[in-house]
Design a protein around this motif. Structure first.
Motif, PDB file in Angstrom:
ATOM      1  N   LEU A   1      42.021  31.451  17.740  1.00 38.89           N
ATOM      2  CA  LEU A   1      41.439  32.733  17.341  1.00 38.89           C
ATOM      3  C   LEU A   1      40.211  33.075  18.191  1.00 38.89           C
ATOM      4  CD1 LEU A   1      41.720  32.567  13.440  1.00 38.89           C
ATOM      5  CD2 LEU A   1      43.033  34.002  15.022  1.00 38.89           C
ATOM      6  N   ILE A   2      39.403  32.065  18.504  1.00 37.67           N
ATOM      7  CA  ILE A   2      38.236  32.295  19.375  1.00 37.67           C
ATOM      8  C   ILE A   2      38.710  32.784  20.735  1.00 37.67           C
ATOM      9  CG2 ILE A   2      36.358  31.137  20.627  1.00 37.67           C
ATOM     10  CD1 ILE A   2      36.115  29.245  18.152  1.00 37.67           C
ATOM     11  N   GLU A   3      39.665  32.061  21.301  1.00 36.40           N
ATOM     12  CA  GLU A   3      40.187  32.409  22.626  1.00 36.40           C
ATOM     13  C   GLU A   3      40.834  33.800  22.632  1.00 36.40           C
ATOM     14  OE1 GLU A   3      43.654  30.671  25.545  1.00 36.40           O
ATOM     15  OE2 GLU A   3      42.717  29.291  24.121  1.00 36.40           O
ATOM     16  N   THR A   4      41.653  34.066  21.634  1.00 33.93           N
ATOM     17  CA  THR A   4      42.341  35.356  21.551  1.00 33.93           C
ATOM     18  C   THR A   4      41.358  36.483  21.253  1.00 33.93           C
ATOM     19  OG1 THR A   4      44.314  34.195  20.789  1.00 33.93           O
ATOM     20  CG2 THR A   4      44.269  36.570  20.449  1.00 33.93           C
ATOM     21  N   GLY A   5      40.327  36.186  20.478  1.00 32.07           N
ATOM     22  CA  GLY A   5      39.304  37.192  20.188  1.00 32.07           C
ATOM     23  C   GLY A   5      38.566  37.638  21.436  1.00 32.07           C
ATOM     24  N   VAL A   6      38.230  36.686  22.288  1.00 34.05           N
ATOM     25  CA  VAL A   6      37.561  37.036  23.557  1.00 34.05           C
ATOM     26  C   VAL A   6      38.500  37.868  24.418  1.00 34.05           C
ATOM     27  CG1 VAL A   6      36.607  36.091  25.706  1.00 34.05           C
ATOM     28  CG2 VAL A   6      36.000  35.049  23.514  1.00 34.05           C
ATOM     29  N   LEU A   7      39.761  37.476  24.471  1.00 38.56           N
ATOM     30  CA  LEU A   7      40.741  38.237  25.253  1.00 38.56           C
ATOM     31  C   LEU A   7      40.923  39.643  24.684  1.00 38.56           C
ATOM     32  CD1 LEU A   7      42.826  38.266  27.549  1.00 38.56           C
ATOM     33  CD2 LEU A   7      44.478  37.310  25.930  1.00 38.56           C
ATOM     34  N   ALA A   8      41.023  39.772  23.383  1.00 38.62           N
ATOM     35  CA  ALA A   8      41.190  41.092  22.754  1.00 38.62           C
ATOM     36  C   ALA A   8      39.971  41.967  23.011  1.00 38.62           C
ATOM     37  CB  ALA A   8      41.426  40.931  21.257  1.00 38.62           C
ATOM     38  N   PHE A   9      38.778  41.403  22.901  1.00 33.52           N
ATOM     39  CA  PHE A   9      37.549  42.152  23.165  1.00 33.52           C
ATOM     40  C   PHE A   9      37.544  42.675  24.597  1.00 33.52           C
ATOM     41  CE2 PHE A   9      33.126  42.357  24.600  1.00 33.52           C
ATOM     42  CZ  PHE A   9      32.594  43.224  23.653  1.00 33.52           C
ATOM     43  N   THR A  10      37.957  41.820  25.530  1.00 33.27           N
ATOM     44  CA  THR A  10      37.969  42.207  26.943  1.00 33.27           C
ATOM     45  C   THR A  10      38.973  43.321  27.205  1.00 33.27           C
ATOM     46  OG1 THR A  10      37.343  39.958  27.560  1.00 33.27           O
ATOM     47  CG2 THR A  10      38.298  41.327  29.282  1.00 33.27           C
ATOM     48  N   VAL A  11      40.154  43.209  26.629  1.00 35.62           N
ATOM     49  CA  VAL A  11      41.215  44.181  26.893  1.00 35.62           C
ATOM     50  C   VAL A  11      40.992  45.487  26.125  1.00 35.62           C
ATOM     51  CG1 VAL A  11      43.698  44.640  26.621  1.00 35.62           C
ATOM     52  CG2 VAL A  11      42.911  42.430  27.506  1.00 35.62           C
ATOM     53  N   TYR A  12      40.687  45.381  24.813  1.00 34.61           N
ATOM     54  CA  TYR A  12      40.674  46.577  23.979  1.00 34.61           C
ATOM     55  C   TYR A  12      39.308  47.240  23.835  1.00 34.61           C
ATOM     56  CZ  TYR A  12      45.374  45.077  22.931  1.00 34.61           C
ATOM     57  OH  TYR A  12      46.687  44.697  23.053  1.00 34.61           O
ATOM     58  N   VAL A  13      38.242  46.493  24.046  1.00 35.61           N
ATOM     59  CA  VAL A  13      36.909  47.083  23.939  1.00 35.61           C
ATOM     60  C   VAL A  13      36.349  47.400  25.319  1.00 35.61           C
ATOM     61  CG1 VAL A  13      34.535  46.730  23.141  1.00 35.61           C
ATOM     62  CG2 VAL A  13      36.456  45.971  21.723  1.00 35.61           C
ATOM     63  N   LEU A  14      36.432  46.432  26.227  1.00 37.23           N
ATOM     64  CA  LEU A  14      35.896  46.633  27.580  1.00 37.23           C
ATOM     65  C   LEU A  14      36.900  47.318  28.510  1.00 37.23           C
ATOM     66  CD1 LEU A  14      34.092  43.190  28.087  1.00 37.23           C
ATOM     67  CD2 LEU A  14      33.122  45.348  27.278  1.00 37.23           C
ATOM     68  N   HIS A  15      38.144  47.409  28.096  1.00 33.76           N
ATOM     69  CA  HIS A  15      39.228  48.032  28.866  1.00 33.76           C
ATOM     70  C   HIS A  15      39.416  47.385  30.228  1.00 33.76           C
ATOM     71  CE1 HIS A  15      39.593  51.005  25.743  1.00 33.76           C
ATOM     72  NE2 HIS A  15      38.300  51.273  25.850  1.00 33.76           N
ATOM     73  N   LEU A  16      39.239  46.070  30.270  1.00 37.02           N
ATOM     74  CA  LEU A  16      39.524  45.298  31.474  1.00 37.02           C
ATOM     75  C   LEU A  16      40.897  44.681  31.272  1.00 37.02           C
ATOM     76  CD1 LEU A  16      36.057  43.523  31.819  1.00 37.02           C
ATOM     77  CD2 LEU A  16      36.859  45.549  33.046  1.00 37.02           C
ATOM     78  N   ASP A  17      41.934  45.381  31.773  1.00 39.11           N
ATOM     79  CA  ASP A  17      43.281  44.955  31.404  1.00 39.11           C
ATOM     80  C   ASP A  17      44.186  44.583  32.568  1.00 39.11           C
ATOM     81  OD1 ASP A  17      43.482  47.530  32.300  1.00 39.11           O
ATOM     82  OD2 ASP A  17      44.415  48.327  30.494  1.00 39.11           O
ATOM     83  N   SER A  18      43.626  44.386  33.775  1.00 41.17           N
ATOM     84  CA  SER A  18      44.487  43.870  34.840  1.00 41.17           C
ATOM     85  C   SER A  18      44.784  42.406  34.522  1.00 41.17           C
ATOM     86  CB  SER A  18      43.803  43.982  36.206  1.00 41.17           C
ATOM     87  OG  SER A  18      42.830  42.966  36.358  1.00 41.17           O
TER      88      SER A  18
END
Length: 189
Positions: free
Chosen positions: A99-116
């Protein structure tokens, strides 16, 4: 002669033991990271899965391989009396790490919009680093618990019993030698 009080290992010895444990944890963890990233990369590129689903699939597979490494290599000398409890706690703490790992990934993709794909890999590295620290502490503290240290009185009584047994063995050997000499002396007459 037995010592009546067990001495505790000095801090330097404890740190050396911890360093070895950290290195082994790192080796098992590194193999899990390789598996995790390989499965993640195949899922997002080869199978076209979404990043969060890919992360969960990759992490679940890595958790399974890591358990084998931790149980049968790193913590093989730890208490394994209750495997059901151990596996349950391992899965709970591994799930929290996921959950920690996926949370960081979700924050990066969906909040920061860094999705490459490379930005997602970077987020996965950061999340994995934070989750690894959490996992190390929780595994060694609650999952793979150390066998209890014997009480100083128990160590002393065990040593005293061993000394008594050694004394009895020496007395029995002396008696055997005496009987053997008596038989030899009787034959010589």
């Amino acid at each position: 002669m037995a010592t009546t009080a067990a001495s505790k290992p000095p801090l330097v010895q404890k740190l050396r033991g911890l360093t070895g444990e950290v290195v082994k944890f790192g080796i098992v963890g590194l193999s899990g990271v390789v598996i995790n990233f390989a499965v993640f990369w195949v899922c997002i590129n080869g199978l076209g899965l979404a990043s969060l689903r890919s992360n969960i699939a990759a992490t679940v597979i890595a958790i399974a391989t890591n358990y084998l490494g931790y149980r049968y290599w790193l913590y093989r000398d730890r208490d394994a009396a209750s495997r059901k409890r151990e596996i349950t706690l391992f899965l709970v703490f591994s799930g929290i790490g996921m959950l920690i790992e996926t949370g960081v990934l979700a924050f990066t993709v969906y909040v920061l919009h860094l999705d490459s794909h490379y930005e997602q890999l970077g987020a996965k590295v950061i999340g994995l680093a934070v989750a690894t620290v959490f996992r190390f502490v929780s595994y060694r503290t609650w999952v793979f618990t150390a066998l209890p240290e014997p009480e100083p009185a128990a160590v002393a009584s065990t040593a005293d019993a061993a000394d008594a047994a050694d004394g009895q063995e020496v007395a029995a050997q002396a008696e055997l030698m005496l009987v053997t000499e008596q038989i030899r002396y009787a034959k010589a007459e």
